[in-house]
Design a protein around this motif. Structure first.
Motif, PDB file in Angstrom:
ATOM      1  N   HIS A 170       0.831  -1.134   0.039  1.00  0.00           N
ATOM      2  CA  HIS A 170       0.110  -0.014   0.169  1.00  0.00           C
ATOM      3  C   HIS A 170       0.867   1.228   0.118  1.00  0.00           C
ATOM      4  CE1 HIS A 170       0.450  -0.140   4.418  1.00  0.00           C
ATOM      5  NE2 HIS A 170       0.433   1.173   4.335  1.00  0.00           N
ATOM      6  N   VAL A 171       0.277   2.255  -0.343  1.00  0.00           N
ATOM      7  CA  VAL A 171       0.766   3.723  -0.215  1.00  0.00           C
ATOM      8  C   VAL A 171      -0.177   4.497   0.451  1.00  0.00           C
ATOM      9  CG1 VAL A 171       2.025   3.819  -2.304  1.00  0.00           C
ATOM     10  CG2 VAL A 171      -0.214   4.664  -2.354  1.00  0.00           C
ATOM     11  N   ASN A 172       0.451   5.274   1.460  1.00  0.00           N
ATOM     12  CA  ASN A 172      -0.583   6.106   2.412  1.00  0.00           C
ATOM     13  C   ASN A 172      -0.530   7.561   2.248  1.00  0.00           C
ATOM     14  OD1 ASN A 172      -1.231   7.841   4.773  1.00  0.00           O
ATOM     15  ND2 ASN A 172      -1.342   5.718   5.947  1.00  0.00           N
ATOM     16  N   ILE A 173      -1.810   8.288   1.637  1.00  0.00           N
ATOM     17  CA  ILE A 173      -1.596   9.773   1.470  1.00  0.00           C
ATOM     18  C   ILE A 173      -2.671  10.303   2.267  1.00  0.00           C
ATOM     19  CG2 ILE A 173      -0.833   9.376  -1.089  1.00  0.00           C
ATOM     20  CD1 ILE A 173      -3.654   9.576  -1.881  1.00  0.00           C
TER      21      ILE A 173
ATOM     22  N   THR B  97     -12.959  10.482  -1.208  1.00  0.00           N
ATOM     23  CA  THR B  97     -12.039  10.134  -2.231  1.00  0.00           C
ATOM     24  C   THR B  97     -11.992   8.666  -2.464  1.00  0.00           C
ATOM     25  OG1 THR B  97     -10.642  11.935  -1.433  1.00  0.00           O
ATOM     26  CG2 THR B  97      -9.294   9.946  -2.581  1.00  0.00           C
ATOM     27  N   ALA B  98     -12.258   7.599  -1.498  1.00  0.00           N
ATOM     28  CA  ALA B  98     -12.386   6.445  -1.808  1.00  0.00           C
ATOM     29  C   ALA B  98     -13.525   6.023  -2.549  1.00  0.00           C
ATOM     30  CB  ALA B  98     -12.583   5.854  -0.521  1.00  0.00           C
ATOM     31  N   SER B  99     -14.708   6.771  -2.424  1.00  0.00           N
ATOM     32  CA  SER B  99     -15.810   6.715  -3.520  1.00  0.00           C
ATOM     33  C   SER B  99     -15.601   6.905  -4.870  1.00  0.00           C
ATOM     34  CB  SER B  99     -17.042   7.489  -2.909  1.00  0.00           C
ATOM     35  OG  SER B  99     -18.242   7.393  -3.798  1.00  0.00           O
ATOM     36  N   ILE B 100     -14.840   8.093  -5.243  1.00  0.00           N
ATOM     37  CA  ILE B 100     -14.328   8.027  -6.460  1.00  0.00           C
ATOM     38  C   ILE B 100     -13.413   7.046  -7.112  1.00  0.00           C
ATOM     39  CG2 ILE B 100     -12.760   9.903  -7.833  1.00  0.00           C
ATOM     40  CD1 ILE B 100     -14.106  11.954  -6.057  1.00  0.00           C
ATOM     41  N   LEU B 101     -12.180   6.636  -6.199  1.00  0.00           N
ATOM     42  CA  LEU B 101     -11.479   5.723  -6.456  1.00  0.00           C
ATOM     43  C   LEU B 101     -12.397   4.157  -6.809  1.00  0.00           C
ATOM     44  CD1 LEU B 101      -8.363   6.283  -4.250  1.00  0.00           C
ATOM     45  CD2 LEU B 101      -8.911   7.118  -6.695  1.00  0.00           C
ATOM     46  N   GLN B 102     -13.470   4.129  -6.152  1.00  0.00           N
ATOM     47  CA  GLN B 102     -13.898   2.492  -6.280  1.00  0.00           C
ATOM     48  C   GLN B 102     -14.583   2.803  -7.722  1.00  0.00           C
ATOM     49  OE1 GLN B 102     -16.412   1.315  -2.544  1.00  0.00           O
ATOM     50  NE2 GLN B 102     -15.829   3.250  -1.979  1.00  0.00           N
ATOM     51  N   THR B 103     -15.155   4.120  -8.206  1.00  0.00           N
ATOM     52  CA  THR B 103     -16.016   4.144  -9.226  1.00  0.00           C
ATOM     53  C   THR B 103     -14.969   4.180 -10.520  1.00  0.00           C
ATOM     54  OG1 THR B 103     -17.572   5.595  -8.275  1.00  0.00           O
ATOM     55  CG2 THR B 103     -17.343   5.925 -10.545  1.00  0.00           C
ATOM     56  N   LEU B 104     -13.636   4.652 -10.248  1.00  0.00           N
ATOM     57  CA  LEU B 104     -12.804   4.669 -11.253  1.00  0.00           C
ATOM     58  C   LEU B 104     -12.081   3.476 -11.724  1.00  0.00           C
ATOM     59  CD1 LEU B 104     -10.844   8.165 -10.826  1.00  0.00           C
ATOM     60  CD2 LEU B 104     -12.737   7.613 -12.241  1.00  0.00           C
ATOM     61  N   PHE B 105     -11.835   2.802 -10.560  1.00  0.00           N
ATOM     62  CA  PHE B 105     -11.034   1.576 -10.633  1.00  0.00           C
ATOM     63  C   PHE B 105     -11.586   0.266 -10.341  1.00  0.00           C
ATOM     64  CE2 PHE B 105      -7.920   5.123  -9.798  1.00  0.00           C
ATOM     65  CZ  PHE B 105      -7.527   5.288 -11.278  1.00  0.00           C
ATOM     66  N   GLY B 106     -13.032   0.180  -9.980  1.00  0.00           N
ATOM     67  CA  GLY B 106     -13.521  -0.967  -9.654  1.00  0.00           C
ATOM     68  C   GLY B 106     -13.076  -1.706  -7.974  1.00  0.00           C
TER      69      GLY B 106
ATOM     70  N   ASP C 248      -5.306  -7.572  -2.441  1.00  0.00           N
ATOM     71  CA  ASP C 248      -3.854  -7.557  -2.533  1.00  0.00           C
ATOM     72  C   ASP C 248      -3.117  -6.397  -2.039  1.00  0.00           C
ATOM     73  OD1 ASP C 248      -3.921 -10.341  -2.984  1.00  0.00           O
ATOM     74  OD2 ASP C 248      -4.125 -10.140  -5.280  1.00  0.00           O
ATOM     75  N   ASP C 249      -3.683  -5.281  -2.584  1.00  0.00           N
ATOM     76  CA  ASP C 249      -3.018  -3.991  -2.439  1.00  0.00           C
ATOM     77  C   ASP C 249      -3.959  -2.786  -2.557  1.00  0.00           C
ATOM     78  OD1 ASP C 249      -3.471  -3.767  -5.273  1.00  0.00           O
ATOM     79  OD2 ASP C 249      -1.767  -5.018  -5.543  1.00  0.00           O
ATOM     80  N   TYR C 250      -3.559  -1.611  -1.709  1.00  0.00           N
ATOM     81  CA  TYR C 250      -4.700  -0.573  -1.576  1.00  0.00           C
ATOM     82  C   TYR C 250      -3.840   0.761  -1.340  1.00  0.00           C
ATOM     83  CZ  TYR C 250      -3.500  -1.143   3.409  1.00  0.00           C
ATOM     84  OH  TYR C 250      -2.791  -1.167   4.455  1.00  0.00           O
ATOM     85  N   VAL C 251      -4.795   1.745  -1.279  1.00  0.00           N
ATOM     86  CA  VAL C 251      -4.269   2.960  -1.121  1.00  0.00           C
ATOM     87  C   VAL C 251      -4.842   3.658   0.216  1.00  0.00           C
ATOM     88  CG1 VAL C 251      -4.314   5.666  -1.872  1.00  0.00           C
ATOM     89  CG2 VAL C 251      -4.315   3.692  -3.353  1.00  0.00           C
ATOM     90  N   ALA C 252      -4.202   3.899   1.149  1.00  0.00           N
ATOM     91  CA  ALA C 252      -4.556   4.267   2.579  1.00  0.00           C
ATOM     92  C   ALA C 252      -4.695   5.652   2.476  1.00  0.00           C
ATOM     93  CB  ALA C 252      -3.641   3.783   3.577  1.00  0.00           C
ATOM     94  N   LEU C 253      -5.945   6.155   2.658  1.00  0.00           N
ATOM     95  CA  LEU C 253      -6.510   7.633   2.667  1.00  0.00           C
ATOM     96  C   LEU C 253      -6.370   8.008   4.027  1.00  0.00           C
ATOM     97  CD1 LEU C 253      -9.158   7.013  -0.052  1.00  0.00           C
ATOM     98  CD2 LEU C 253      -6.708   7.912  -0.580  1.00  0.00           C
TER      99      LEU C 253
ATOM    100  N   SER D 106      -8.856   6.920   8.705  1.00  0.00           N
ATOM    101  CA  SER D 106      -8.206   6.333   7.521  1.00  0.00           C
ATOM    102  C   SER D 106      -9.272   5.468   6.872  1.00  0.00           C
ATOM    103  CB  SER D 106      -7.078   5.624   7.581  1.00  0.00           C
ATOM    104  OG  SER D 106      -5.946   6.380   8.062  1.00  0.00           O
ATOM    105  N   VAL D 107      -9.193   5.390   5.582  1.00  0.00           N
ATOM    106  CA  VAL D 107      -9.743   4.583   4.609  1.00  0.00           C
ATOM    107  C   VAL D 107      -8.955   3.743   3.573  1.00  0.00           C
ATOM    108  CG1 VAL D 107     -11.898   4.162   2.754  1.00  0.00           C
ATOM    109  CG2 VAL D 107     -12.198   6.100   4.370  1.00  0.00           C
ATOM    110  N   HIS D 108      -9.178   2.453   3.877  1.00  0.00           N
ATOM    111  CA  HIS D 108      -8.054   1.684   3.007  1.00  0.00           C
ATOM    112  C   HIS D 108      -9.151   1.312   1.660  1.00  0.00           C
ATOM    113  CE1 HIS D 108      -5.109   0.560   6.333  1.00  0.00           C
ATOM    114  NE2 HIS D 108      -5.412   1.958   6.241  1.00  0.00           N
ATOM    115  N   VAL D 109      -8.665   1.674   0.285  1.00  0.00           N
ATOM    116  CA  VAL D 109      -9.450   1.115  -0.761  1.00  0.00           C
ATOM    117  C   VAL D 109      -8.475   0.702  -1.718  1.00  0.00           C
ATOM    118  CG1 VAL D 109      -8.931   3.858  -1.599  1.00  0.00           C
ATOM    119  CG2 VAL D 109     -11.135   2.034  -2.252  1.00  0.00           C
TER     120      VAL D 109
END
Length: 125
Positions: A7-10, A18-27, A48-53, A41-44
């Motif tokens: 993961h990366v954490n931003i 932001t998680a909602s947008i990334l779900q829509t864009l990338f499934g 196997d991998d994710y972005v930590a918001l 934090s939200v992990h989306v």
């Protein structure tokens, strides 16, 4: 077995939005959300991998210019199977794809997504 990136954490102002947008864009899906390190934090991502918001519970400095600071986040790269379909979703969400390129071994484009984070979308198909 070599190590893999998990993961990366931003830091973002609104992890849920932001998680909602990334779900829509990338499934992607929400893996976890909750209190973390004096913030939220939200992990989306995938299984196997994710972005930590991360939204801290304190004021933040303005973002640094990309590609100009050591250790700064320049962009997040995301691999998709269908680049054209991904670009259509990006446009539909109101973001502007740019810097299209064919390169060995794939094709890519970039866009400035939510919170001023740049994303590189690449396909190796």
């Amino acid at each position: 077995m070599p190590a893999r990136l998990e993961h990366v954490n931003i830091a973002v102002p609104d992890p849920d939005a932001t998680a909602s947008i990334l779900q829509t864009l990338f499934g992607w899906h929400i893996r976890w959300s909750g209190a973390s390190m004096q913030g939220y934090s939200v992990h989306v991502g995938t299984d196997d991998d994710y972005v930590a918001l991360y939204a801290p519970g304190h004021d933040m400095a303005p973002p640094a210019k990309r590609y100009r600071h050591w250790g700064g986040l320049n962009h997040i790269g995301v691999v998709v199977d269908d680049l054209d379909a991904a670009e259509a979703r990006v446009k539909k969400a109101g973001f502007k794809p740019a810097s299209h390129a064919d390169y060995e071994p794939g094709k890519r484009f970039y866009f400035d997504g939510p919170d001023g984070v740049e994303y590189e979308v690449v396909s190796y198909s």
